[in-house]
Design an enzyme around this catalytic site. Structure first.
Site, PDB file in Angstrom:
ATOM      1  N   SER A   1      38.751  21.544 -45.168  1.00  5.94           N
ATOM      2  CA  SER A   1      40.101  22.084 -45.110  1.00  5.94           C
ATOM      3  C   SER A   1      41.150  21.027 -45.413  1.00  5.94           C
ATOM      4  O   SER A   1      40.942  19.832 -45.163  1.00  5.94           O
ATOM      5  CB  SER A   1      40.366  22.669 -43.719  1.00  5.94           C
ATOM      6  OG  SER A   1      41.708  23.081 -43.578  1.00  5.94           O
ATOM      7  N   ASN A   2      42.287  21.507 -45.918  1.00  8.22           N
ATOM      8  CA  ASN A   2      43.462  20.648 -46.066  1.00  8.22           C
ATOM      9  C   ASN A   2      44.060  20.266 -44.722  1.00  8.22           C
ATOM     10  O   ASN A   2      44.899  19.369 -44.643  1.00  8.22           O
ATOM     11  CB  ASN A   2      44.535  21.367 -46.890  1.00  8.22           C
ATOM     12  CG  ASN A   2      44.279  21.285 -48.384  1.00  8.22           C
ATOM     13  OD1 ASN A   2      43.540  20.441 -48.857  1.00  8.22           O
ATOM     14  ND2 ASN A   2      44.892  22.192 -49.135  1.00  8.22           N
TER      15      ASN A   2
ATOM     16  N   ASP B   1      36.367  27.181 -46.472  1.00 11.65           N
ATOM     17  CA  ASP B   1      37.789  26.905 -46.312  1.00 11.65           C
ATOM     18  C   ASP B   1      38.202  27.466 -44.945  1.00 11.65           C
ATOM     19  O   ASP B   1      37.568  28.405 -44.435  1.00 11.65           O
ATOM     20  CB  ASP B   1      38.564  27.590 -47.442  1.00 11.65           C
ATOM     21  CG  ASP B   1      40.058  27.580 -47.208  1.00 11.65           C
ATOM     22  OD1 ASP B   1      40.629  26.498 -47.015  1.00 11.65           O
ATOM     23  OD2 ASP B   1      40.643  28.682 -47.196  1.00 11.65           O
ATOM     24  N   ALA B   2      39.253  26.932 -44.376  1.00 11.52           N
ATOM     25  CA  ALA B   2      39.691  27.396 -43.049  1.00 11.52           C
ATOM     26  C   ALA B   2      40.819  28.422 -43.140  1.00 11.52           C
ATOM     27  O   ALA B   2      40.652  29.592 -42.765  1.00 11.52           O
ATOM     28  CB  ALA B   2      40.120  26.210 -42.192  1.00 11.52           C
ATOM     29  N   TYR B   3      41.973  27.983 -43.647  1.00  8.97           N
ATOM     30  CA  TYR B   3      43.188  28.809 -43.592  1.00  8.97           C
ATOM     31  C   TYR B   3      43.149  29.931 -44.629  1.00  8.97           C
ATOM     32  O   TYR B   3      43.135  29.699 -45.829  1.00  8.97           O
ATOM     33  CB  TYR B   3      44.422  27.939 -43.811  1.00  8.97           C
ATOM     34  CG  TYR B   3      44.550  26.819 -42.812  1.00  8.97           C
ATOM     35  CD1 TYR B   3      44.777  27.084 -41.451  1.00  8.97           C
ATOM     36  CD2 TYR B   3      44.450  25.490 -43.208  1.00  8.97           C
ATOM     37  CE1 TYR B   3      44.880  26.054 -40.540  1.00  8.97           C
ATOM     38  CE2 TYR B   3      44.571  24.447 -42.289  1.00  8.97           C
ATOM     39  CZ  TYR B   3      44.786  24.742 -40.952  1.00  8.97           C
ATOM     40  OH  TYR B   3      44.892  23.717 -40.047  1.00  8.97           O
TER      41      TYR B   3
END
Length: 248
Positions: free
Chosen positions: A115-116, A9-11
């Site tokens: 990621s979103n 995941d990124a954030y």
């Protein structure tokens, strides 16, 4: 089981979303922390609400809409330049200090982000932070027009990397994302950066909970959704040893 791909995941996992606080405080002295926390909470809520309503808009729109909600709700006036400057920070979020070293130590695996974030946001963020030098792919859910934790979003990992779920280790610090990935069938490691014991202590030490403490209670503790991660770690620096053990 052999892990062939490690997907992040990124954030909140590789990138510290709290690092927007500097620019929010600079724009609105005295309001920086509350803006930061409400903005992130509404940003997540809007991804879930839009998914439930079947009214997808990419993450750049969601990010702007949730910031507009936050500033309006706090009665803060702003001009276009100020708004744009705050949003721009999402293209320059701070990497967690151990991120680059951890990824560099796992080059024998396929490394990717799921990621979103919208493609343009992610491309800029990865390039600006230097992770483009170590990642094999940056995958945006925009390809499916479905935000995590929708199953279609996690299905993109196999479609892009050509690695089946049983050979993927998915990494997130976001409990809702951990639950979504595990429910889909991925091997999952949760980065538990804030323990319940730390939360209890923070509550005891303050008569009035500050916004960041409230945010951590709501967003950093494992959810009760009937699934649990396969692995629990406390920092990205623990990942190379975990992956090595899974591959041996």
């Amino acid at each position: 089981m052999t892990i062939k791909a490690v997907v992040f995941d990124a954030y909140g996992t590789l990138y510290d979303v709290q690092s927007v606080a500097d620019v929010t405080e600079d724009a609105f002295p005295g309001y920086g922390e509350i803006i930061t926390q409400v903005w992130r909470i509404k940003q997540l809520e809007y991804t879930w609400l839009r998914s439930l309503m079947g009214r997808y808009q990419d993450f750049s729109v969601t990010t702007r809409d949730s910031l507009a909600y936050t500033l309006r709700s706090l009665g803060l006036e702003y001009d276009d330049d100020t708004f744009a400057r705050i949003v721009e920070k999402y293209l320059h979020l701070d990497l967690y200090p151990d991120a680059l070293a951890a990824l560099s130590a796992m080059k024998d695996c396929k490394l990717a982000i799921l990621s979103n974030g919208s493609p343009d946001m992610l491309e800029a963020l990865v390039r600006n932070s230097g992770l483009d030098q170590v990642l094999d792919a940056t995958i945006s859910v925009d390809a499916k027009k479905a935000f995590k934790p929708r199953p279609e979003a996690y299905a993109l990992i196999e479609e892009v990397l050509h690695v089946p779920p049983a050979e993927v280790l998915f990494i997130s610090s976001n409990p809702w994302d951990v639950c979504g990935a595990k429910a889909f069938g991925l091997n999952v490691a949760w980065i538990e950066r804030v323990t319940p014991e730390a939360m209890a202590l923070a509550c005891l030490e303050s008569e009035t909970l500050p916004p960041l403490t409230m945010f951590k209670i709501l967003r950093t503790q494992m959810d009760e959704l009937g699934v649990m991660p396969d692995h629990r770690i406390h920092s990205l620096s623990e990942l190379p040893a975990l992956v090595s053990a899974q591959r041996s």
